[in-house]
Scaffold this active site. Structure first.
Site, PDB file in Angstrom:
ATOM      1  N   GLU A 268       0.839  -1.205   0.000  1.00 18.05           N
ATOM      2  CA  GLU A 268       0.000   0.000   0.000  1.00 18.05           C
ATOM      3  C   GLU A 268       0.876   1.257   0.000  1.00 18.05           C
ATOM      4  OE1 GLU A 268      -2.079  -0.354   3.702  1.00 18.05           O
ATOM      5  OE2 GLU A 268      -3.263  -2.076   3.067  1.00 18.05           O
ATOM      6  N   CYS A 338      -1.685  33.731  10.028  1.00 18.37           N
ATOM      7  CA  CYS A 338      -1.394  34.343  11.325  1.00 18.37           C
ATOM      8  C   CYS A 338      -1.049  33.287  12.369  1.00 18.37           C
ATOM      9  CB  CYS A 338      -2.590  35.162  11.777  1.00 18.37           C
ATOM     10  SG  CYS A 338      -3.036  36.356  10.522  1.00 18.37           S
ATOM     11  N   GLU A 339       0.046  32.626  12.167  1.00 20.45           N
ATOM     12  CA  GLU A 339       0.565  31.603  13.091  1.00 20.45           C
ATOM     13  C   GLU A 339       2.076  31.599  12.921  1.00 20.45           C
ATOM     14  OE1 GLU A 339      -1.018  28.926  14.848  1.00 20.45           O
ATOM     15  OE2 GLU A 339      -3.063  29.064  14.049  1.00 20.45           O
ATOM     16  N   TYR A 367       0.733  13.795   0.721  1.00 18.78           N
ATOM     17  CA  TYR A 367       0.349  14.478   1.946  1.00 18.78           C
ATOM     18  C   TYR A 367       0.551  15.997   1.841  1.00 18.78           C
ATOM     19  CZ  TYR A 367       0.749   9.610   3.215  1.00 18.78           C
ATOM     20  OH  TYR A 367       0.626   8.240   3.228  1.00 18.78           O
TER      21      TYR A 367
HETATM   22  N1  LLP Z   1      -1.307   1.951   4.496  1.00 21.39           N
HETATM   23  C1  LLP Z   1      -1.785   2.421   5.662  1.00 21.39           C
HETATM   24  C2  LLP Z   1      -2.657   1.564   6.469  1.00 21.39           C
HETATM   25  C3  LLP Z   1      -1.423   3.707   6.089  1.00 21.39           C
HETATM   26  O1  LLP Z   1      -1.884   4.156   7.251  1.00 21.39           O
HETATM   27  C4  LLP Z   1      -0.573   4.517   5.283  1.00 21.39           C
HETATM   28  C5  LLP Z   1      -0.202   5.846   5.700  1.00 21.39           C
HETATM   29  C6  LLP Z   1      -0.115   3.983   4.062  1.00 21.39           C
HETATM   30  C7  LLP Z   1      -0.501   2.685   3.704  1.00 21.39           C
HETATM   31  C8  LLP Z   1       0.758   4.737   3.110  1.00 21.39           C
HETATM   32  O2  LLP Z   1       1.997   5.043   3.669  1.00 21.39           O
HETATM   33  P1  LLP Z   1       3.148   5.703   2.763  1.00 21.39           P
HETATM   34  O3  LLP Z   1       3.607   4.663   1.768  1.00 21.39           O
HETATM   35  O4  LLP Z   1       2.580   6.895   2.082  1.00 21.39           O
HETATM   36  O5  LLP Z   1       4.205   6.079   3.737  1.00 21.39           O
HETATM   37  N2  LLP Z   1       0.699  12.723   6.854  1.00 21.39           N
HETATM   38  C9  LLP Z   1       1.949  12.057   7.098  1.00 21.39           C
HETATM   39  C10 LLP Z   1       1.929  10.623   6.671  1.00 21.39           C
HETATM   40  C11 LLP Z   1       0.805   9.826   7.284  1.00 21.39           C
HETATM   41  C12 LLP Z   1       0.750   8.419   6.783  1.00 21.39           C
HETATM   42  C13 LLP Z   1      -0.489   7.762   7.218  1.00 21.39           C
HETATM   43  N3  LLP Z   1      -0.627   6.424   6.784  1.00 21.39           N
HETATM   44  C14 LLP Z   1       3.056  12.823   6.398  1.00 21.39           C
HETATM   45  O6  LLP Z   1       2.769  13.866   5.797  1.00 21.39           O
HETATM   46  O7  LLP Z   1       4.236  12.462   6.476  1.00 21.39           O
END
Ligand code: LLP
Length: 404
Positions: A268, A338-339, A367
């Protein structure tokens, strides 16, 4: 992305022209970069031949998802909204997995009626809810059970998910219990053992530990899982010369695991496919010079890109037109919000900048836009997709209508 005669180019399009034509702030995505990332990802795991389900939470733009679907990928979704967008993007339901700790009864029923591939369950109560839905729709539902392996992913504290202190997944003992309880269920078919230990992971070691935990579950339970979903989390280089994940080592371990257990693999990934394919193009509104700092005040802020404010995440900032000057004074790139946390980057020196110049914030494909808001009642940034010398507006208004 590269410079030609000191001007920044994405694929074949000069970035200053994008600013002129479409205005700023604007998210720009490179199709070629996305495609390259997907091909690389597949190449890293050729022997395993996994089902790759793009984590829609990283980027839910309809047009981007359609391209990803056309390149053969499935989707990992975490809400009814994400599931609808994935389906609208023509990603086949049989390639969609549904993750998340808090799926409601309605969301589960919706997903089940769409006949998606798999629902990854994360608690006893959720499994019971899925079972109730199955009874109602008179059809058994394929599920995965998500293990919390208690492994430290050695990443930013806020984005680690596989420790016992995190809300995600089920602890070992509960996984055994649930397998026993539901293995002969009329309504549930336990098809998969799932895991996801965190994001922006740059070492193979936590992954190896994670595989060991999965092995323990399979060996001890003697349950025959058809699939093992290893989640995503592969880190990217944000420009700080990060040591990156050793895909070879990770892939070798998975190969052994697959042979031993005769399972199929699901991934994923989100960030590793789209992260470096996105750029946030912005304009300098003002330059405020104080004794020690030049504040470069941009027309984009933390409402467009939250990561620096939320995780102190590093994103490089590069000029759209390069020059050969160097001003040795601290430069702080900030937004108009404004932060005080509305701050992107602080550097010891920078080339000479002027008000009205354009800059690009790098590696914002994952993200980025998805975490944006209208805070301070600011307008949403536009989005475009660049394909060779063509530019497509890929805003969201139309495809998000009637989703909720
Ligand atoms: N599968 C599940 C169950 C997840 O919770 C996530 C990410 C992924 C796959 C994908 O992960 P990736 O390959 O993109 O690392 N907002 C944060 C990242 C939060 C990730 C949440 N879950 C950031 O900006 O770094």
């Amino acid at each position: 992305m590269f410079y030609r005669k000191k001007k920044l180019i994405i694929e074949k399009v000069p970035v200053h022209k994008i600013a002129r034509q479409f205005g700023t702030p604007i998210y720009c995505y490179s199709f070629n970069q996305l495609k390259r990332n997907i091909l690389n990802f597949k190449r890293n795991f050729t022997k395993i031949r996994p089902l790759i389900c793009f984590a829609v939470k990283a980027n839910n733009n309809y047009r981007i998802l359609s391209e990803i679907g056309r390149l053969g990928l499935g989707a990992d979704v975490v809400s009814r909204g994400e599931l609808i967008v994935a389906l609208k993007s023509k990603i086949h339901p049989k390639k969609i997995v549904f993750s998340g700790v808090g799926k409601t009864y309605d969301e589960i029923e919706f997903a089940a009626r769409k006949k998606i591939f798999l629902i990854n369950a994360e608690s006893q109560s959720e499994i019971e809810t899925i079972s109730k839905v199955a009874k109602k729709i008179k059809r058994s539902i394929d599920i995965g059970i998500r293990l919390n392996p208690n492994v430290d992913a050695k990443t930013i504290k806020e984005i680690t998910t596989g420790k016992y202190s995190n809300k995600f997944g089920l602890i070992e003992k509960d996984v055994f219990k649930l397998i026993k309880q539901f293995k002969n269920s009329k309504y549930l078919n336990i098809k998969c053992l799932s895991v996801h230990i965190g994001s922006q992971i740059t070492s193979h070691i936590p992954y190896i530990k994670m595989l060991r935990s999965l092995q323990k579950i399979i060996s001890k339970s003697k349950y025959r899982f058809e699939y093992v979903d290893l989640g995503g989390g592969m880190g990217i280089n944000y420009g700080k010369n990060t040591k990156l994940l050793d895909y070879k080592k990770y892939s070798k371990e998975i190969e052994k695991f697959v042979k031993k257990n005769n399972v199929k693999i699901i991934f994923e990934p989100g960030r590793s496919l789209i992260g470096n394919a996105g750029y946030l193009l912005s304009k300098i509104i003002y330059i405020k010079k104080t004794n020690k700092i030049n504040f470069i005040i941009l027309d984009t802020g933390m409402n467009d890109l939250m990561r620096p404010a939320l995780y102190k995440a590093y994103h490089n900032i590069i000029p759209v037109k390069k020059n050969s000057s160097k001003i040795s004074k601290r430069h702080e790139f900030v937004g108009p919000i404004c932060e005080s946390t509305d701050k992107f980057l602080s550097l010891k020196s920078y080339q000479k900048l002027s008000e009205g110049d354009n800059i690009v914030i790098c590696d914002v494909g994952a993200y980025g836009k998805v975490l944006s808001s209208n805070y301070n009642l600011r307008k949403n940034a536009n989005e475009i997709l660049i394909k060779s010398s063509k530019v497509f507006k890929i805003g969201r208004k139309d495809h998000l209508q009637n989703i909720f």
